[in-house]
Design an enzyme around this catalytic site. Structure first.
Site, PDB file in Angstrom:
ATOM      1  N   TYR A 178     -48.595 -31.892  47.962  1.00 45.42           N
ATOM      2  CA  TYR A 178     -48.334 -32.598  46.704  1.00 45.42           C
ATOM      3  C   TYR A 178     -47.048 -32.039  46.101  1.00 45.42           C
ATOM      4  O   TYR A 178     -46.877 -30.818  46.014  1.00 45.42           O
ATOM      5  CB  TYR A 178     -49.502 -32.378  45.728  1.00 45.42           C
ATOM      6  CG  TYR A 178     -49.262 -33.033  44.383  1.00 45.42           C
ATOM      7  CD1 TYR A 178     -49.729 -34.312  44.123  1.00 45.42           C
ATOM      8  CD2 TYR A 178     -48.547 -32.375  43.380  1.00 45.42           C
ATOM      9  CE1 TYR A 178     -49.488 -34.927  42.910  1.00 45.42           C
ATOM     10  CE2 TYR A 178     -48.298 -32.988  42.163  1.00 45.42           C
ATOM     11  CZ  TYR A 178     -48.774 -34.258  41.939  1.00 45.42           C
ATOM     12  OH  TYR A 178     -48.526 -34.870  40.733  1.00 45.42           O
ATOM     13  N   GLU A 189     -43.109 -38.446  41.754  1.00 49.31           N
ATOM     14  CA  GLU A 189     -44.216 -37.804  42.474  1.00 49.31           C
ATOM     15  C   GLU A 189     -44.261 -38.238  43.931  1.00 49.31           C
ATOM     16  O   GLU A 189     -44.060 -39.412  44.242  1.00 49.31           O
ATOM     17  CB  GLU A 189     -45.530 -38.188  41.779  1.00 49.31           C
ATOM     18  CG  GLU A 189     -46.762 -37.562  42.395  1.00 49.31           C
ATOM     19  CD  GLU A 189     -48.046 -38.139  41.792  1.00 49.31           C
ATOM     20  OE1 GLU A 189     -48.655 -37.462  40.961  1.00 49.31           O
ATOM     21  OE2 GLU A 189     -48.410 -39.275  42.156  1.00 49.31           O
TER      22      GLU A 189
END
Ligand code: GDP
Ligand code: MN
Length: 422
Positions: free
Chosen positions: A140, A230
């Site tokens: 992530y 992101e």
């Protein structure tokens, strides 16, 4: 529209929990969301590697897209402004053209329900067709604004792929943060702080790619006025390549004035139609969960009006500030938006005429009333510039309305009307 003056206690009618991350980080920022395929085009521009892919709006287009890509396998991905698509059936890995056709026709044109869409789901207008990737590991990586530190923060976790909120709650030691000094920018040592924690450490080339990718994401975030950039998952493929398999970019509304290229990517179909209309006419409008529609000028008066509505025991259906310099057309559009909201059971017009003159307001209200059959009670409190003309215009019209002498009376009148109609 961003207005920058909303009370943090307001809960938006259509607002879902902010996509990812520390909910607190992005809360309160009003942002424009991009689709994954749009985000990935921007990634490409900034040197962040992404799988090859094309967007498609029909089964035929999907087949053509796939034939121009390496594969099978291919991946069919629903393009909606919501995460959690994988678990909701909006991401399908397919191994043949037949499977691709099937997956595309399953996904296109239907409402996709995920954890972030609400039970009604979001209609899928387009799919992204991509080459399938041989995933070895999932991470992530994101940049957001940390408001308490007043600077961007990069967040990295080697427990990627799954929901970052869960990782943060269960194993906070797996979520790393690096704050970005806005004057200095992203520093190589910060990239090392993150990437060298990966255990086991990937090969030297992969490490290099990951480090340069963190810098690229940070530059992108700054250059495009993002509130969120992101990559989840950021993957390492079986042959050691770093690749952004999913992408999410939100642009801070307040930056859109200089982000014309981003603004052009806005997909109005994804929005609540009333929000979209308000935005089009430059009206500060936020849909809320109550049933009293309010049209007010000035953000302060709008906040106060919501307070008195609550004090009188009811709930506002919206925040709507037509603004000081509102034209008759804007008043008309604002009133139309309230009238089109099916939840609205009574309407309070609370105007203190200053720059916005009461006669302009009255003409705008009547113009909207001519177009739409008004089925709910309307309570009006007017004061200020040209108030006599304003009142006369309303009184000489066919509009049925009640007059309140002050705000408290306006609120209790409107509340009483809602109770009566219930
Ligand atoms: P999200 O669920 O909306 O966040 O959609 P993602 O794009 O993140 O996809 C969900 C999951 O599908 C990812 O975490 C991957 O595990 C998987 N996935 C996506 N693309 C591929 C691919 O090309 N190959 C494989 N094997 N899995 C993929
Ligand atoms: Mn994802």
């Amino acid at each position: 529209m961003a207005s920058g003056c909303f009370s943090p206690s307001l809960t938006r009618h259509s607002e879902k929990a902010i996509t990812s991350l520390d909910i607190t980080v992005e809360q309160g920022l009003s942002s424009m969301k991009l689709h994954e395929y749009q985000a990935k085009e921007i990634f490409r521009k900034f040197g962040i590697p992404v799988p090859k892919g094309h967007v498609a709006t029909s089964v035929n287009e999907a087949v053509n897209a796939a034939q121009g890509l390496p594969g099978p396998p291919w991946v069919v991905k629903a393009q909606v402004h919501a995460g959690g698509r994988g678990k909701g059936g909006g991401v399908r890995v397919v191994k043949s053209l037949d499977e691709l056709k099937q997956a595309t026709s399953d996904i296109l044109g239907r409402a996709l329900v995920t954890k972030q869409t609400g039970p009604e789901g979001k209609k899928v207008h387009q799919v992204l067709i991509e080459e399938g990737v041989n995933i070895d590991r999932e991470f992530y990586l994101a940049v957001v604004i940390d408001r308490s530190k007043a600077r961007p923060v990069m967040i990295f976790s080697q427990a990627g792929g799954m929901e970052i909120e869960e990782v943060a709650a269960r194993s906070p030691e797996l979520v790393l943060k690096e704050f970005v000094d806005p004057k200095v920018g992203w520093m190589p040592f910060q990239a090392k702080n993150m990437v060298y924690t990966i255990a086991p450490l990937p090969g030297a080339d992969t490490v290099k790619e990951l480090m340069s990718l963190t810098g690229a994401l940070c530059r992108l975030f700054m250059a495009q006025d993002c509130s969120l950039a992101e990559i989840n998952p950021l993957v390492i493929t079986k042959d050691g390549k770093a690749l952004a398999v999913d992408g999410k970019i939100n642009i801070d509304d307040n930056g859109l004035i200089r982000q014309k290229e981003m603004k052009a990517l806005d997909d109005l179909r994804e929005k609540d139609p009333l929000d979209a209309k308000a935005e089009q006419y430059n009206i500060n409008y936020i849909r809320l969960s109550g049933n009293i529609g309010a049209m007010v000028n000035g953000a302060g008066l709008a906040m106060a009006t919501m307070d008195v509505i609550k004090l009188a025991g009811a709930e506002p259906a919206n925040f709507l500030d037509v603004g000081g310099g509102a034209s008759e057309e804007m008043v008309k559009k604002g009133f139309e938006i309230i009238l089109e909201d099916k939840n609205v059971k009574a309407i309070l017009i609370n105007i203190f005429g200053g720059i916005l003159r009461c006669d302009v307001l009255a003409r705008g209200v009547l113009a909207a009333a001519e177009k739409i059959d008004i089925k709910v009670p309307v309570i009006i409190r007017l004061e200020g510039t040209n108030v006599q003309e304003g009142r006369a215009i309303l009184q000489n019209s066919n509009l049925k309305f009640m007059v309140a002498k002050d705000m408290a009376e306006a609120a209790s009148l409107v509340t009483e009307q809602v109770r009566r109609s219930a």
